[in-house]
Design a protein around this motif. Structure first.
Motif, short mmCIF file in Angstrom:
data_model
loop_
_atom_site.label_atom_id
_atom_site.label_comp_id
_atom_site.label_asym_id
_atom_site.label_seq_id
_atom_site.Cartn_x
_atom_site.Cartn_y
_atom_site.Cartn_z
N ARG A 6 0.82 -1.21 0.00
CA ARG A 6 0.00 0.00 0.00
C ARG A 6 0.86 1.26 0.00
NH1 ARG A 6 -4.36 -1.91 4.54
NH2 ARG A 6 -5.46 -3.38 3.19
N GLY A 7 2.17 1.09 0.00
CA GLY A 7 3.07 2.23 -0.08
C GLY A 7 3.32 2.94 1.24
N GLN A 8 3.03 2.28 2.35
CA GLN A 8 3.22 2.92 3.65
C GLN A 8 4.70 2.93 4.02
OE1 GLN A 8 0.57 0.68 6.15
NE2 GLN A 8 -1.18 1.94 5.57
N ALA A 9 5.09 3.96 4.75
CA ALA A 9 6.48 4.12 5.19
C ALA A 9 6.79 3.15 6.33
CB ALA A 9 6.70 5.56 5.65
N ILE A 13 4.33 1.55 9.28
CA ILE A 13 4.19 0.09 9.40
C ILE A 13 4.55 -0.34 10.81
CG2 ILE A 13 5.08 -2.13 8.61
CD1 ILE A 13 5.53 -0.76 5.85
N ALA A 14 5.67 0.16 11.30
CA ALA A 14 6.12 -0.19 12.66
C ALA A 14 5.07 0.20 13.68
CB ALA A 14 7.45 0.50 12.96
N SER A 15 4.51 1.37 13.54
CA SER A 15 3.49 1.84 14.47
C SER A 15 2.26 0.94 14.44
CB SER A 15 3.10 3.28 14.13
OG SER A 15 2.02 3.70 14.91
N GLU A 21 10.91 0.40 14.02
CA GLU A 21 11.21 0.69 12.62
C GLU A 21 12.39 -0.16 12.14
OE1 GLU A 21 11.86 4.62 9.80
OE2 GLU A 21 11.49 4.86 11.94
N GLY A 22 13.34 -0.41 13.03
CA GLY A 22 14.48 -1.27 12.71
C GLY A 22 14.06 -2.69 12.36
N THR A 23 13.04 -3.19 13.06
CA THR A 23 12.53 -4.53 12.78
C THR A 23 11.92 -4.59 11.38
OG1 THR A 23 12.13 -4.96 15.12
CG2 THR A 23 10.94 -6.33 13.55
N VAL A 24 11.21 -3.55 11.02
CA VAL A 24 10.63 -3.49 9.67
C VAL A 24 11.75 -3.54 8.64
CG1 VAL A 24 9.30 -2.10 8.03
CG2 VAL A 24 8.60 -2.21 10.43
N SER A 37 9.74 -0.82 -3.60
CA SER A 37 8.95 -1.04 -4.82
C SER A 37 9.07 -2.49 -5.27
CB SER A 37 9.42 -0.12 -5.94
OG SER A 37 9.22 1.21 -5.59
N GLU A 38 10.28 -3.01 -5.20
CA GLU A 38 10.52 -4.40 -5.57
C GLU A 38 9.76 -5.34 -4.62
OE1 GLU A 38 14.45 -6.99 -6.27
OE2 GLU A 38 14.72 -4.83 -6.56
#
Length: 53
Positions: A6-9, A13-15, A21-24, A37-38
């Motif tokens: 869905r193009g989320q940052a 996603i982490a939230s 964020e590091g886990t993502v 994108s890939e």
């Protein structure tokens, strides 16, 4: 992966997943894909193939 497609940052996603964020970033690296994108294209292809089963 749904969030990536869905193009989320990473931060969003982490939230949403209550992880860092590091886990993502680590999860994306483990997929060995060059970019977000890939990763989104890969996921959409997998989901398309699964829908055909």
């Amino acid at each position: 992966m749904r969030h990536i497609s869905r193009g989320q940052a990473n931060k969003m996603i982490a939230s949403k997943l209550a992880i860092s964020e590091g886990t993502v970033k680590n999860l994306l690296n483990k997929l060995a894909l060059g970019s977000r994108s890939e990763a989104a294209a890969w996921l959409n292809g997998v989901l398309w193939r699964l829908s055909r089963m």
